[in-house]
Enzyme design. Structure first.
Site, PDB file in Angstrom:
ATOM      1  N   ASP A  63      11.934   2.700  32.158  1.00 38.24           N
ATOM      2  CA  ASP A  63      11.820   2.682  30.938  1.00 38.24           C
ATOM      3  C   ASP A  63      10.483   1.237  31.223  1.00 38.24           C
ATOM      4  O   ASP A  63      10.852   0.453  32.385  1.00 38.24           O
ATOM      5  CB  ASP A  63      12.722   1.338  29.199  1.00 38.24           C
ATOM      6  CG  ASP A  63      13.501   2.585  29.551  1.00 38.24           C
ATOM      7  OD1 ASP A  63      13.324   3.442  29.409  1.00 38.24           O
ATOM      8  OD2 ASP A  63      15.146   2.418  29.298  1.00 38.24           O
ATOM      9  N   ASP A  69       7.884 -13.777  29.042  1.00 38.64           N
ATOM     10  CA  ASP A  69       6.780 -14.372  28.763  1.00 38.64           C
ATOM     11  C   ASP A  69       6.008 -13.761  27.470  1.00 38.64           C
ATOM     12  O   ASP A  69       5.498 -14.896  26.692  1.00 38.64           O
ATOM     13  CB  ASP A  69       6.622 -16.020  29.189  1.00 38.64           C
ATOM     14  CG  ASP A  69       6.508 -15.690  30.762  1.00 38.64           C
ATOM     15  OD1 ASP A  69       5.812 -14.054  30.869  1.00 38.64           O
ATOM     16  OD2 ASP A  69       6.089 -15.952  31.178  1.00 38.64           O
ATOM     17  N   GLU A  92      -0.947 -20.631  26.332  1.00 38.86           N
ATOM     18  CA  GLU A  92      -0.536 -20.477  27.640  1.00 38.86           C
ATOM     19  C   GLU A  92      -1.105 -19.856  28.143  1.00 38.86           C
ATOM     20  O   GLU A  92      -1.223 -19.301  29.482  1.00 38.86           O
ATOM     21  CB  GLU A  92       0.336 -21.265  27.819  1.00 38.86           C
ATOM     22  CG  GLU A  92       0.709 -21.865  30.154  1.00 38.86           C
ATOM     23  CD  GLU A  92       2.162 -21.913  30.249  1.00 38.86           C
ATOM     24  OE1 GLU A  92       2.097 -23.239  30.322  1.00 38.86           O
ATOM     25  OE2 GLU A  92       1.994 -21.291  30.554  1.00 38.86           O
ATOM     26  N   GLU A  93      -0.590 -17.843  27.714  1.00 38.25           N
ATOM     27  CA  GLU A  93      -0.543 -17.457  27.871  1.00 38.25           C
ATOM     28  C   GLU A  93      -1.863 -16.294  27.782  1.00 38.25           C
ATOM     29  O   GLU A  93      -2.336 -15.146  27.948  1.00 38.25           O
ATOM     30  CB  GLU A  93       0.784 -16.447  27.608  1.00 38.25           C
ATOM     31  CG  GLU A  93       1.653 -16.249  27.613  1.00 38.25           C
ATOM     32  CD  GLU A  93       2.301 -16.039  29.508  1.00 38.25           C
ATOM     33  OE1 GLU A  93       1.819 -15.626  29.477  1.00 38.25           O
ATOM     34  OE2 GLU A  93       2.622 -17.282  30.002  1.00 38.25           O
ATOM     35  N   ASP A 114       2.929 -23.416  24.026  1.00 37.10           N
ATOM     36  CA  ASP A 114       2.990 -22.182  25.103  1.00 37.10           C
ATOM     37  C   ASP A 114       4.928 -21.748  24.685  1.00 37.10           C
ATOM     38  O   ASP A 114       5.054 -22.440  24.494  1.00 37.10           O
ATOM     39  CB  ASP A 114       3.936 -23.628  25.850  1.00 37.10           C
ATOM     40  CG  ASP A 114       4.438 -23.215  27.536  1.00 37.10           C
ATOM     41  OD1 ASP A 114       4.910 -21.665  27.583  1.00 37.10           O
ATOM     42  OD2 ASP A 114       4.575 -24.172  27.986  1.00 37.10           O
ATOM     43  N   LEU A 116       6.974 -19.420  26.450  1.00 37.54           N
ATOM     44  CA  LEU A 116       7.679 -20.175  27.457  1.00 37.54           C
ATOM     45  C   LEU A 116       7.743 -20.459  28.283  1.00 37.54           C
ATOM     46  O   LEU A 116       6.626 -20.102  29.602  1.00 37.54           O
ATOM     47  CB  LEU A 116       7.767 -18.409  27.780  1.00 37.54           C
ATOM     48  CG  LEU A 116      10.095 -17.935  27.494  1.00 37.54           C
ATOM     49  CD1 LEU A 116      10.299 -18.348  26.538  1.00 37.54           C
ATOM     50  CD2 LEU A 116      10.309 -17.275  28.168  1.00 37.54           C
ATOM     51  N   ASP A 117       8.462 -22.077  28.153  1.00 39.47           N
ATOM     52  CA  ASP A 117       8.004 -22.823  29.349  1.00 39.47           C
ATOM     53  C   ASP A 117       8.800 -22.518  30.299  1.00 39.47           C
ATOM     54  O   ASP A 117      10.470 -22.617  29.533  1.00 39.47           O
ATOM     55  CB  ASP A 117       7.962 -24.432  28.208  1.00 39.47           C
ATOM     56  CG  ASP A 117       7.924 -25.061  29.508  1.00 39.47           C
ATOM     57  OD1 ASP A 117       6.916 -25.660  30.104  1.00 39.47           O
ATOM     58  OD2 ASP A 117       8.907 -26.269  29.487  1.00 39.47           O
ATOM     59  N   GLU A 281       1.708 -28.114  26.192  1.00 39.35           N
ATOM     60  CA  GLU A 281       2.865 -28.813  26.742  1.00 39.35           C
ATOM     61  C   GLU A 281       3.045 -30.492  26.772  1.00 39.35           C
ATOM     62  O   GLU A 281       3.935 -31.334  25.682  1.00 39.35           O
ATOM     63  CB  GLU A 281       2.779 -28.793  28.156  1.00 39.35           C
ATOM     64  CG  GLU A 281       2.939 -27.587  28.543  1.00 39.35           C
ATOM     65  CD  GLU A 281       3.163 -26.913  30.011  1.00 39.35           C
ATOM     66  OE1 GLU A 281       3.808 -26.018  30.034  1.00 39.35           O
ATOM     67  OE2 GLU A 281       2.464 -27.598  31.066  1.00 39.35           O
TER      68      GLU A 281
END
Ligand code: AHG
Ligand code: MN
Ligand code: MN
Length: 341
Positions: A63, A69, A92-93, A114, A116-117, A281
């Protein structure tokens, strides 16, 4: 039944503190909490559903798997883009401003986040989190622009974070104190568990910094860290560094102490440069730290006073209990006590 306060009820009560409020901000925050629950579920199941791995990679059963993130980025963007509260987003991504698709209404707020920090820690089951801030747009109407996003932390109307840890907790502030909620998975609701978080002025003697970089710090920061490890400071302080800002600052909010990601002279040998991003952040966490009675600085200026000139601007970050940060600032001015080492 005990007096249980859900985040929804809390948001509405906070709104009542602003008689002119239209409910827009409340609606936006409420939509965000749904996105956080979805991310929390996936983070908790990360190992099980084999969602880990690089984007576009295939798992053992062939898969396609998405990096977590990236998944968190999509969940937040999809949950918010259609609801009419936002004129644009910045993450942030994403290298550029995130536009609201043509077909959806545009609102008066801007969301910076953000998704996923601390994501590099997730394979080791270390706490990760989401950080966000909300600004009021500066332009009148239509699509949001960079001018709407590039505002100082003083303009933040709400900020918060969610830590996906041993339990999932959300901490937020609309400028009326800093409040923490724990997700009860059995009812699927964030419940008020930490009302009005106040960071002790003199917190637990904890310093939190990646000392692996110490060679590249300025001399005054090095002297400060030597000092907190010496008996002259009343310590030595305990060293605690998780490497997820979200988790390190969460602990600092609850126990006190000092968290640092100082200027590093490797990237910029003349002025040094921070690592953490101002918009996603540093500024949102600084807003919460100040709401809880602490201080957040770069070492030369208050983080909330910085007007960003770039979406991905990085700044040095020193934040925590007021007495400790003030002491760090004395070292920065060159007049801190001298540790006998
Ligand atoms: P992200 O996972 O969003 O890229 O952020 C990682 C950040 C932050 O969470 C943490 O405090 C810092 O990187 C750790 O940096 P060092 O590796 O320099 O200690
Ligand atoms: Mn981060
Ligand atoms: Mn991140």
């Amino acid at each position: 039944m005990p007096n249980v306060i859900s985040v929804q009820r809390h948001l509405v009560e906070m709104q009542h503190g602003h008689p002119s409020a239209t409910g827009d901000l409340t609606g936006l925050l409420w939509d965000l909490t749904l996105a956080f629950k979805v991310i929390s579920r996936s983070v908790n199941r990360a190992g099980l559903i084999n969602i880990l791995g690089l984007e576009g990679e295939t798992n053992v059963t062939g898969d396609e798997v998405t990096k977590l993130d990236r998944f968190a980025q999509d969940v937040i963007c999809r949950s918010l883009e259609h609801d009419g509260h936002l004129c644009c987003m910045a993450s942030e991504e994403e290298a550029k401003l995130i536009r609201i698709p043509e077909r959806y209404p545009k609102g008066k707020y801007v969301l910076c986040y953000d998704p996923l920090d601390g994501s590099s820690n997730i394979d080791a089951n270390v706490s990760v989190g989401t950080i966000f801030s909300i600004l009021k747009r500066k332009t009148e109407s239509g699509d949001g622009t960079l001018d709407d996003v590039l505002q100082s932390g003083r303009e933040i109307v709400a900020a918060g974070y969610v830590v996906y840890g041993s339990s999932t907790m959300m901490v937020y502030s609309t400028g009326q104190g800093c409040h923490g909620f724990t997700l009860d998975p059995s009812v699927g609701e964030f419940l008020l568990s930490h009302p009005n978080i106040q960071m002790p002025r003199k917190g637990k003697k904890i310093y939190s910094v990646n000392e692996g970089h110490s060679r590249y710090w300025d001399e005054n920061t090095r002297r400060y860290v030597e000092y907190v490890k010496s008996p002259e400071s009343g310590g030595p302080y305990q060293g605690r560094y998780i490497g997820s800002m979200i988790a390190d600052v969460h602990r600092t909010l609850l126990y006190g102490g000092i968290f640092m990601h100082p200027r590093d002279f490797r990237r910029d040998p003349v002025h040094g440069q921070g690592k953490l991003r101002l918009l996603y952040e540093a500024a949102p966490m600084a807003f919460l730290v100040e709401q809880a009675g602490g201080i957040a600085t770069t070492g030369t200026e208050n983080i909330l006073d910085i007007v960003p000139n770039d979406l991905h601007q990085r700044v040095p970050v020193i934040m925590g209990s007021a007495d400790f940060v003030e002491e760090y600032l004395r070292f920065q001015k060159g007049d801190g006590p001298t540790a006998k080492i």
